[in-house]
Write an enzyme that holds these catalytic residues in place. Structure first.
Site, PDB file in Angstrom:
ATOM      1  N   HIS A 101       0.729  -1.269   0.038  1.00 37.87           N
ATOM      2  CA  HIS A 101      -0.100  -0.065  -0.116  1.00 37.87           C
ATOM      3  C   HIS A 101       0.859   1.191   0.070  1.00 37.87           C
ATOM      4  O   HIS A 101       2.016   1.294   0.142  1.00 37.87           O
ATOM      5  CB  HIS A 101      -0.937  -0.114   1.080  1.00 37.87           C
ATOM      6  CG  HIS A 101      -0.134   0.150   2.468  1.00 37.87           C
ATOM      7  ND1 HIS A 101       0.516  -0.812   3.036  1.00 37.87           N
ATOM      8  CD2 HIS A 101       0.078   1.210   3.345  1.00 37.87           C
ATOM      9  CE1 HIS A 101       1.140  -0.436   4.196  1.00 37.87           C
ATOM     10  NE2 HIS A 101       0.698   0.756   4.439  1.00 37.87           N
ATOM     11  N   ASP A 103       0.577   4.904   2.114  1.00 38.87           N
ATOM     12  CA  ASP A 103      -0.411   5.215   3.392  1.00 38.87           C
ATOM     13  C   ASP A 103      -1.223   6.059   3.183  1.00 38.87           C
ATOM     14  O   ASP A 103      -1.183   7.137   2.380  1.00 38.87           O
ATOM     15  CB  ASP A 103       0.646   5.732   4.453  1.00 38.87           C
ATOM     16  CG  ASP A 103       1.744   4.825   4.980  1.00 38.87           C
ATOM     17  OD1 ASP A 103       1.454   3.676   5.213  1.00 38.87           O
ATOM     18  OD2 ASP A 103       2.762   5.407   5.298  1.00 38.87           O
ATOM     19  N   HIS A 251       4.597   0.253   0.066  1.00 38.47           N
ATOM     20  CA  HIS A 251       5.379  -0.651   1.038  1.00 38.47           C
ATOM     21  C   HIS A 251       4.705  -1.532   1.774  1.00 38.47           C
ATOM     22  O   HIS A 251       3.406  -1.814   1.570  1.00 38.47           O
ATOM     23  CB  HIS A 251       6.058   0.371   2.275  1.00 38.47           C
ATOM     24  CG  HIS A 251       5.023   0.836   2.964  1.00 38.47           C
ATOM     25  ND1 HIS A 251       4.303   2.184   2.657  1.00 38.47           N
ATOM     26  CD2 HIS A 251       4.529   0.731   4.411  1.00 38.47           C
ATOM     27  CE1 HIS A 251       3.559   2.554   3.382  1.00 38.47           C
ATOM     28  NE2 HIS A 251       3.770   1.761   4.536  1.00 38.47           N
ATOM     29  N   ARG A 266       4.920   5.689  14.171  1.00 39.61           N
ATOM     30  CA  ARG A 266       5.138   6.366  13.058  1.00 39.61           C
ATOM     31  C   ARG A 266       4.604   7.807  13.091  1.00 39.61           C
ATOM     32  O   ARG A 266       3.510   8.135  13.598  1.00 39.61           O
ATOM     33  CB  ARG A 266       4.134   5.472  11.912  1.00 39.61           C
ATOM     34  CG  ARG A 266       4.574   5.911  10.410  1.00 39.61           C
ATOM     35  CD  ARG A 266       3.598   5.225   9.569  1.00 39.61           C
ATOM     36  NE  ARG A 266       2.533   5.804   9.243  1.00 39.61           N
ATOM     37  CZ  ARG A 266       1.529   5.277   8.554  1.00 39.61           C
ATOM     38  NH1 ARG A 266       1.580   4.154   8.091  1.00 39.61           N
ATOM     39  NH2 ARG A 266       0.557   5.947   8.366  1.00 39.61           N
TER      40      ARG A 266
HETATM   41  C1  SIN Z   1       3.229   0.967   7.925  1.00 40.82           C
HETATM   42  O1  SIN Z   1       3.430   2.200   8.022  1.00 40.82           O
HETATM   43  O2  SIN Z   1       2.431   0.706   6.984  1.00 40.82           O
HETATM   44  C2  SIN Z   1       4.034  -0.111   8.769  1.00 40.82           C
HETATM   45  C3  SIN Z   1       5.219  -0.487   8.238  1.00 40.82           C
HETATM   46  C4  SIN Z   1       6.069  -1.347   9.103  1.00 40.82           C
HETATM   47  O3  SIN Z   1       5.517  -1.539  10.164  1.00 40.82           O
HETATM   48  O4  SIN Z   1       7.146  -1.877   8.542  1.00 40.82           O
END
Ligand code: SIN
Length: 275
Positions: A101, A103, A251, A266
Site C-alpha cells: 500500500h 499510506d 510498502h 510512525r
Molecule cells: C506501515 O506504516 O505501513 C507499517 C510499516 C512497518 O511496520 O514496517
C-alpha cells in the site's frame, strides 16, 4: 548528487539509501533538512540506524517536512494524536501495513511521507519491503503508459479499516472512512517524475472502465508495481528509522516473526491532492 551535511549510501540502483552522520533526535540545521529533502527526492526511501528518539523528538523531526497527519482510523495516544503506534506481539491478530500500500491513499489529500521508528524488533524477521512506483511506471510499455493516461481509480478506507477493527475485536461504530479518486499515474510535485499510484489494499476499482477490464488492469498493475526488481528490503535493528515518500513508493510489512514483539511508532506528513 553530493551532500555536505549527511552521508548517503544508495542501497539499490532504483530505490533506497542509508543515511549516516546525523542525529535525528537533535534539532537540525537548515542545510541538513534541505539535504534530507534532496536525498528523499533522489532515493524515495531513507534508512537511519541507531536513532533513539522520544515522541517529541519524533514529531519535531517530522515537522521539518510538513504538517503532521492524523490517522483516520487510529488517532494516537492522549496528547499525541499525530502518533500512529506500530506494535505487534503474541496477542496480535493483525499488524499495520501487512499488504502492499501507499499510506492512507484513500484520503482526498493522501500523506506525502511517513517516518517509522522502531525501538523493539524481533531477533530475525519483520523486514519492510519498499517498491519504487517510478521504476514500475517507467518499466511499462509506452503503449500501456498511453492507455493509463487520464485514468483515475477509487481508493477506499472502508474495507481496510473495518477489517482491521474487526480483527482487533473493536465494536462497529458506523464511522465513515475516507474515499477518493486519484490519477492512476501521478506526477510527483517535487521531482516532476511520473509514478504509478494504485495499490492492492486501498484501490477498489479503476473509474469508468467495464468491470472485468478494470479488474484485470488493476490486478496486473498491482502485481507489476511490486516486482522484486523495483524493491528494496529493510532489515530493522532496534532504534532504526525508515522515512519514505508515499507519492512514489508502496510498502509492505512482513509478519513472519509471530509470536515475537516488534514495536515503535510512525509520524505521517500531510500531502496534496495527486495530479
Ligand atoms: C506501515 O506504516 O505501513 C507499517 C510499516 C512497518 O511496520 O514496517
Amino acid at each position: 548528487m553530493g551532500y555536505e551535511s549527511i552521508d548517503v549510501t544508495p542501497m539499490t540502483p532504483r530505490i533506497g539509501a542509508e543515511v549516516a552522520g546525523i542525529t535525528l533526535a537533535n534539532p537540525l540545521s537548515n542545510r541538513q533538512v534541505e539535504e534530507l529533502h534532496q536525498a528523499l527526492a533522489e532515493h524515495q526511501v531513507l534508512f537511519f540506524r541507531d536513532q533513539p528518539m522520544d515522541v517529541d523528538a519524533h514529531k519535531r523531526f517530522g515537522r521539518y517536512f510538513g504538517e503532521l497527519h492524523i490517522h483516520p482510523s487510529t488517532p494516537g495516544p492522549e496528547g499525541h494524536p499525530e502518533i500512529l503506534p506500530i506494535h505487534a506481539d503474541a496477542n496480535s491478530r493483525r499488524i499495520n501495513g501487512e499488504y502492499w500500500h501507499s499510506d492512507v491513499s484513500c484520503d482526498e489529500e493522501p500523506p506525502a511521507a511517513s517516518i517509522l521508528y522502531l525501538h523493539t524488533v524481533p531477533p530475525v524477521g519483520g523486514d519492510t519491503l519498499f517498491a519504487s512506483q517510478y521504476a514500475a511506471y517507467e518499466a511499462l510499455s509506452p503503449r500501456m503508459q498511453r492507455y493509463l493516461e487520464g485514468l483515475t481509480a477509487t481508493h477506499s478506507g472502508d474495507h481496510v479499516y473495518r477489517r482491521n477493527n474487526a480483527l482487533m475485536g473493536l465494536k462497529e461504530t458506523g464511522k465513515v472512512y475516507p474515499q477518493a479518486s486519484h490519477p492512476v499515474v501521478r506526477t510527483h510535485p517535487v521531482t516532476g517524475r511520473k509514478a504509478l499510484y494504485v495499490n492492492g489494499d486501498f484501490t477498489t476499482h479503476i473509474d469508468g472502465l467495464p468491470r472485468e477490464e478494470g479488474r484485470a488492469v488493476l490486478d496486473f498493475l498491482c502485481e507489476f508495481a511490486t516486482r522484486e526488481e523495483f524493491q528494496v528490503r529493510f532489515r530493522w535493528r532496534p532504534h532504526s528509522v525508515a522515512f519514505w515518500d508515499n507519492r512514489c513508493v508502496q510498502h509492505q510489512a512482513l509478519w513472519d516473526y509471530y509470536p515475537q514483539t516488534r514495536s515503535g511508532r510512525r509520524v505521517t506528513i500531510k500531502g496534496d491532492k495527486p495530479y
